[in-house]
Design a protein around this motif. Structure first.
Motif, mmCIF file in Angstrom:
data_model
loop_
_atom_site.group_PDB
_atom_site.id
_atom_site.type_symbol
_atom_site.label_atom_id
_atom_site.label_comp_id
_atom_site.label_asym_id
_atom_site.label_seq_id
_atom_site.Cartn_x
_atom_site.Cartn_y
_atom_site.Cartn_z
ATOM 1 N N THR A 58 84.704 21.923 54.743
ATOM 2 C CA THR A 58 84.274 20.519 54.671
ATOM 3 C C THR A 58 83.082 20.218 55.587
ATOM 4 N N ILE A 59 82.778 21.142 56.512
ATOM 5 C CA ILE A 59 81.715 20.901 57.489
ATOM 6 C C ILE A 59 80.636 21.976 57.385
ATOM 7 N N VAL A 96 64.467 14.884 60.431
ATOM 8 C CA VAL A 96 65.358 13.808 60.010
ATOM 9 C C VAL A 96 65.685 14.026 58.540
ATOM 10 N N LEU A 97 66.980 14.052 58.201
ATOM 11 C CA LEU A 97 67.401 14.414 56.846
ATOM 12 C C LEU A 97 68.075 13.258 56.127
ATOM 13 N N ALA A 102 75.624 8.938 50.313
ATOM 14 C CA ALA A 102 76.757 8.188 50.854
ATOM 15 C C ALA A 102 78.005 9.068 50.804
ATOM 16 N N GLY A 103 78.836 8.950 51.813
ATOM 17 C CA GLY A 103 80.060 9.750 51.846
ATOM 18 C C GLY A 103 79.875 11.044 52.624
ATOM 19 N N VAL A 104 78.641 11.376 52.967
ATOM 20 C CA VAL A 104 78.379 12.541 53.816
ATOM 21 C C VAL A 104 77.889 12.032 55.173
ATOM 22 N N ARG A 105 78.494 12.548 56.225
ATOM 23 C CA ARG A 105 78.139 12.134 57.579
ATOM 24 C C ARG A 105 77.234 13.197 58.192
ATOM 25 N N ILE A 106 76.126 12.774 58.795
ATOM 26 C CA ILE A 106 75.260 13.760 59.451
ATOM 27 C C ILE A 106 75.109 13.444 60.936
ATOM 28 N N HIS A 107 75.272 14.466 61.781
ATOM 29 C CA HIS A 107 75.033 14.344 63.218
ATOM 30 C C HIS A 107 73.892 15.293 63.585
ATOM 31 N N TYR A 108 73.149 14.899 64.629
ATOM 32 C CA TYR A 108 72.011 15.702 65.053
ATOM 33 C C TYR A 108 72.281 16.335 66.409
ATOM 34 N N LYS A 161 81.322 17.420 53.584
ATOM 35 C CA LYS A 161 81.414 15.999 53.950
ATOM 36 C C LYS A 161 80.837 15.667 55.324
ATOM 37 N N GLY A 162 80.604 16.674 56.139
ATOM 38 C CA GLY A 162 80.030 16.442 57.465
ATOM 39 C C GLY A 162 79.020 17.528 57.790
ATOM 40 N N ILE A 163 77.869 17.129 58.323
ATOM 41 C CA ILE A 163 76.809 18.095 58.629
ATOM 42 C C ILE A 163 76.372 17.935 60.081
ATOM 43 N N LEU A 164 76.256 19.070 60.782
ATOM 44 C CA LEU A 164 75.628 19.064 62.105
ATOM 45 C C LEU A 164 74.291 19.771 61.958
#
Lengths: 218, 218
Positions: B147-148, B180-181, B185-191, B171-174
């Motif tokens: 999922t990540i 900047v990407l 919607a529904g996908v969470r991105i952290h930097y 569903k989640g991206i680091l």
């Protein structure tokens, strides 16, 4: 200009602006609007105008900001209008990645020396640098006028490296080891902590899922 | 417990508590006070008590918090009381460093697959994993229930990888690439952006110097 009053949030946004402005500069783009900056960086254009107005009147209505001038100003504000030498301790995979990484500031900040306590690593090369033993740290820091240190050693070694940096006269440390470190007054330490970003992802993923399912009360 | 109301700042402090609690647990320490936590983590003990009280009454006056129970609770709150599979794209030095890195969450979050677009890298090994071609991404994500996703490719490749992740159901991206990407919607991105931490160091080093010289007005 009163740099003493700049908030931490603004100081941390300036490098983000700088990165995109450098990209624009490389593509020969001469001017940029706060709207463009906002769209690209997912920031509010009003916030951007406010941040930049802080340092004087840069922008011109209908024309936008002059890219080259804005880069110069931000470098000046961040005290990057000089070349700062960086020493890195810990020649593992992360250390190598950082040495090979484009710092996005051209020549303003540069890793100029790499150290490792492991005799199996000293003498080896990372891009154009030779890995030096820890005993050379102080002499090299003095000779090259290095003021910034990066720590990429395991957590249990990190405090020892911070102590060595401080003793060698390093004034700013970026620590990648997952450990909280003590430094003497006059030394600034920043943490590059991606574990927190990674671990908080799961929470927000679950939150977004519940949002979609309509289970979150606003 | 109303997890929807937890502030971003609290969610980002919980992994920091967790890391130290895991250290204590490994050293067989059974209880910890908010004072100890505060001293070690450079945080205000009152802040810590407030953060933890958010999730119910954990601590006991004069005794402190039960370490094992607190770990369990925080994992639950962060939705880490399940094993989350992580896919990493970009088998360079940084990707390798992350695969070898101790995630400090035991088995709660684990890189279980590594991908690279470069045919010279696919088939190679990173610790116990084999680098797979990008064409295998969707099938592997489905099969392992990943999922990540973690992005450790150069900036200009990063958006393509984010698109592939989203299409594969991540569903989640680091993101470690300095770019900047956009994600649906529904996908969470952290930097994970250490450039900003590094560049803002120079500003604060100059500030501390001026503080010492008495040149800063409070």
């Amino acid at each position: 200009m009163k740099p003493d009053k700049i908030s931490e949030a603004v100081v941390r946004r300036l490098p983000v602006y700088l990165r995109y402005l450098n990209e624009l500069s490389l593509s020969d783009v001469q001017t940029v609007s706060s709207q463009d900056l906002g769209d690209k960086l997912n920031l509010n254009p009003a916030q951007i105008r406010k941040d930049l107005a802080y340092f004087g009147e840069f922008g011109r209505k209908g024309v936008g900001y002059n890219v080259a001038y804005l880069i110069e100003k931000i470098l000046q504000i961040l005290k990057l209008d000089q070349t700062l030498g960086v020493a890195l301790v810990g020649a593992g995979n992360l250390g190598r990645a950082l040495c090979n990484y484009n710092m996005y500031t051209k020549d303003n900040m540069k890793i100029v020396a790499v150290f490792d306590a492991d005799v199996n690593k000293t003498g080896g090369r990372i891009s154009h640098l030779t890995v030096q033993p820890m005993d050379d740290l102080k002499e090299t820091v003095d000779r090259l006028g290095i003021t910034i240190g990066i720590i990429t050693v395991p957590a249990m070694e990190a405090q020892k490296v911070a102590d060595r940096f401080a003793a060698a006269g390093i004034k700013g440390i970026l620590n990648f080891a997952p450990a909280v470190l003590k430094v003497p007054a006059g030394v600034r330490i920043h943490y590059a902590d991606f574990t927190a970003e990674l671990l908080s992802l799961a929470y927000y993923m679950d939150y977004e899922k519940r949002m979609e399912e309509g289970k979150v009360d606003e």
